[in-house]
Design a protein around this motif. Structure first.
Motif, PDB file in Angstrom:
ATOM      1  N   GLN A  99       0.802  -1.222   0.000  1.00  0.00           N
ATOM      2  CA  GLN A  99       0.000   0.000   0.000  1.00  0.00           C
ATOM      3  C   GLN A  99       0.837   1.276   0.000  1.00  0.00           C
ATOM      4  N   VAL A 100       1.764   1.389   0.931  1.00  0.00           N
ATOM      5  CA  VAL A 100       2.578   2.609   1.045  1.00  0.00           C
ATOM      6  C   VAL A 100       3.418   2.801  -0.212  1.00  0.00           C
ATOM      7  N   GLU A 101       4.035   1.719  -0.673  1.00  0.00           N
ATOM      8  CA  GLU A 101       4.867   1.794  -1.880  1.00  0.00           C
ATOM      9  C   GLU A 101       4.021   2.200  -3.088  1.00  0.00           C
ATOM     10  N   GLY A 102       2.797   1.681  -3.171  1.00  0.00           N
ATOM     11  CA  GLY A 102       1.914   2.016  -4.284  1.00  0.00           C
ATOM     12  C   GLY A 102       1.529   3.480  -4.290  1.00  0.00           C
ATOM     13  N   VAL A 103       1.204   4.020  -3.130  1.00  0.00           N
ATOM     14  CA  VAL A 103       0.853   5.441  -3.029  1.00  0.00           C
ATOM     15  C   VAL A 103       2.046   6.306  -3.438  1.00  0.00           C
ATOM     16  N   ALA A 104       3.209   6.003  -2.885  1.00  0.00           N
ATOM     17  CA  ALA A 104       4.411   6.791  -3.197  1.00  0.00           C
ATOM     18  C   ALA A 104       4.761   6.697  -4.677  1.00  0.00           C
ATOM     19  N   ASP A 105       4.706   5.488  -5.223  1.00  0.00           N
ATOM     20  CA  ASP A 105       5.040   5.297  -6.631  1.00  0.00           C
ATOM     21  C   ASP A 105       4.088   6.079  -7.532  1.00  0.00           C
ATOM     22  N   HIS A 106       2.804   6.032  -7.219  1.00  0.00           N
ATOM     23  CA  HIS A 106       1.824   6.757  -8.030  1.00  0.00           C
ATOM     24  C   HIS A 106       2.089   8.266  -7.999  1.00  0.00           C
ATOM     25  N   ILE A 107       2.285   8.805  -6.816  1.00  0.00           N
ATOM     26  CA  ILE A 107       2.515  10.245  -6.698  1.00  0.00           C
ATOM     27  C   ILE A 107       3.831  10.637  -7.365  1.00  0.00           C
ATOM     28  N   ASN A 108       4.873   9.828  -7.191  1.00  0.00           N
ATOM     29  CA  ASN A 108       6.150  10.127  -7.848  1.00  0.00           C
ATOM     30  C   ASN A 108       6.025  10.116  -9.366  1.00  0.00           C
ATOM     31  N   LYS A 109       5.227   9.211  -9.906  1.00  0.00           N
ATOM     32  CA  LYS A 109       5.095   9.095 -11.366  1.00  0.00           C
ATOM     33  C   LYS A 109       4.171  10.142 -11.970  1.00  0.00           C
ATOM     34  N   PHE A 110       3.076  10.459 -11.275  1.00  0.00           N
ATOM     35  CA  PHE A 110       2.025  11.227 -11.917  1.00  0.00           C
ATOM     36  C   PHE A 110       1.816  12.650 -11.397  1.00  0.00           C
ATOM     37  N   TRP A 111       2.419  12.999 -10.285  1.00  0.00           N
ATOM     38  CA  TRP A 111       2.303  14.367  -9.779  1.00  0.00           C
ATOM     39  C   TRP A 111       3.550  15.142 -10.168  1.00  0.00           C
ATOM     40  N   ASP A 112       3.345  16.313 -10.741  1.00  0.00           N
ATOM     41  CA  ASP A 112       4.501  17.113 -11.126  1.00  0.00           C
ATOM     42  C   ASP A 112       5.165  17.703  -9.867  1.00  0.00           C
ATOM     43  N   PRO A 113       6.394  18.190 -10.008  1.00  0.00           N
ATOM     44  CA  PRO A 113       7.122  18.696  -8.840  1.00  0.00           C
ATOM     45  C   PRO A 113       6.374  19.779  -8.060  1.00  0.00           C
ATOM     46  N   ARG A 114       5.619  20.622  -8.743  1.00  0.00           N
ATOM     47  CA  ARG A 114       4.871  21.671  -8.025  1.00  0.00           C
ATOM     48  C   ARG A 114       3.807  21.062  -7.117  1.00  0.00           C
ATOM     49  N   MET A 115       3.139  20.026  -7.596  1.00  0.00           N
ATOM     50  CA  MET A 115       2.115  19.374  -6.776  1.00  0.00           C
ATOM     51  C   MET A 115       2.743  18.671  -5.576  1.00  0.00           C
ATOM     52  N   ARG A 116       3.870  17.994  -5.812  1.00  0.00           N
ATOM     53  CA  ARG A 116       4.550  17.323  -4.701  1.00  0.00           C
ATOM     54  C   ARG A 116       5.071  18.344  -3.699  1.00  0.00           C
ATOM     55  N   ALA A 117       5.569  19.461  -4.184  1.00  0.00           N
ATOM     56  CA  ALA A 117       6.060  20.512  -3.276  1.00  0.00           C
ATOM     57  C   ALA A 117       4.915  21.029  -2.410  1.00  0.00           C
ATOM     58  N   LYS A 118       3.747  21.242  -3.003  1.00  0.00           N
ATOM     59  CA  LYS A 118       2.586  21.715  -2.245  1.00  0.00           C
ATOM     60  C   LYS A 118       2.148  20.662  -1.235  1.00  0.00           C
ATOM     61  N   LEU A 119       2.183  19.389  -1.621  1.00  0.00           N
ATOM     62  CA  LEU A 119       1.826  18.303  -0.702  1.00  0.00           C
ATOM     63  C   LEU A 119       2.744  18.327   0.517  1.00  0.00           C
ATOM     64  N   PHE A 120       4.044  18.467   0.294  1.00  0.00           N
ATOM     65  CA  PHE A 120       4.982  18.509   1.412  1.00  0.00           C
ATOM     66  C   PHE A 120       4.814  19.781   2.236  1.00  0.00           C
ATOM     67  N   GLU A 121       4.505  20.891   1.589  1.00  0.00           N
ATOM     68  CA  GLU A 121       4.259  22.134   2.323  1.00  0.00           C
ATOM     69  C   GLU A 121       3.091  21.935   3.291  1.00  0.00           C
ATOM     70  N   MET A 122       2.035  21.304   2.802  1.00  0.00           N
ATOM     71  CA  MET A 122       0.874  21.034   3.645  1.00  0.00           C
ATOM     72  C   MET A 122       1.214  20.041   4.756  1.00  0.00           C
ATOM     73  N   ALA A 123       1.889  18.960   4.407  1.00  0.00           N
ATOM     74  CA  ALA A 123       2.212  17.916   5.383  1.00  0.00           C
ATOM     75  C   ALA A 123       3.204  18.410   6.430  1.00  0.00           C
TER      76      ALA A 123
END
Length: 77
Positions: free
Chosen positions: A25-49
């Motif tokens: 489960q955890v690996e699947g979530v991370a893999d999906h976000i790494n593959k399909f979310w652009d760096p700006r989206m990941r940056a915003k996710l980390f800003e929120m988290a």
């Protein structure tokens, strides 16, 4: 994208992977976000988290350790 929409979208990914074997489960979530979310989206996710993981599913919170943080040394994208 608004923080509420991003939280919803990230949690939807975690919900999808909840049907997978627990050890995937955890690996699947991370893999999906790494593959399909652009760096700006990941940056915003980390800003929120970094501010608070309240409202995030536990699987998503665990996956943050495996998601590539934009600008982090050694990360891709």
């Amino acid at each position: 994208m608004s923080p509420d929409k991003m939280r919803y979208q990230a949690n939807q990914i975690a919900t999808f992977f909840a049907s997978q074997p627990e050890d995937e489960q955890v690996e699947g979530v991370a893999d999906h976000i790494n593959k399909f979310w652009d760096p700006r989206m990941r940056a915003k996710l980390f800003e929120m988290a970094d501010e608070s993981t309240e409202g995030f599913k536990p699987t998503l919170v665990a996956a943050l350790q495996k998601i590539n943080r934009p600008g982090q040394f050694g990360s891709v994208g």
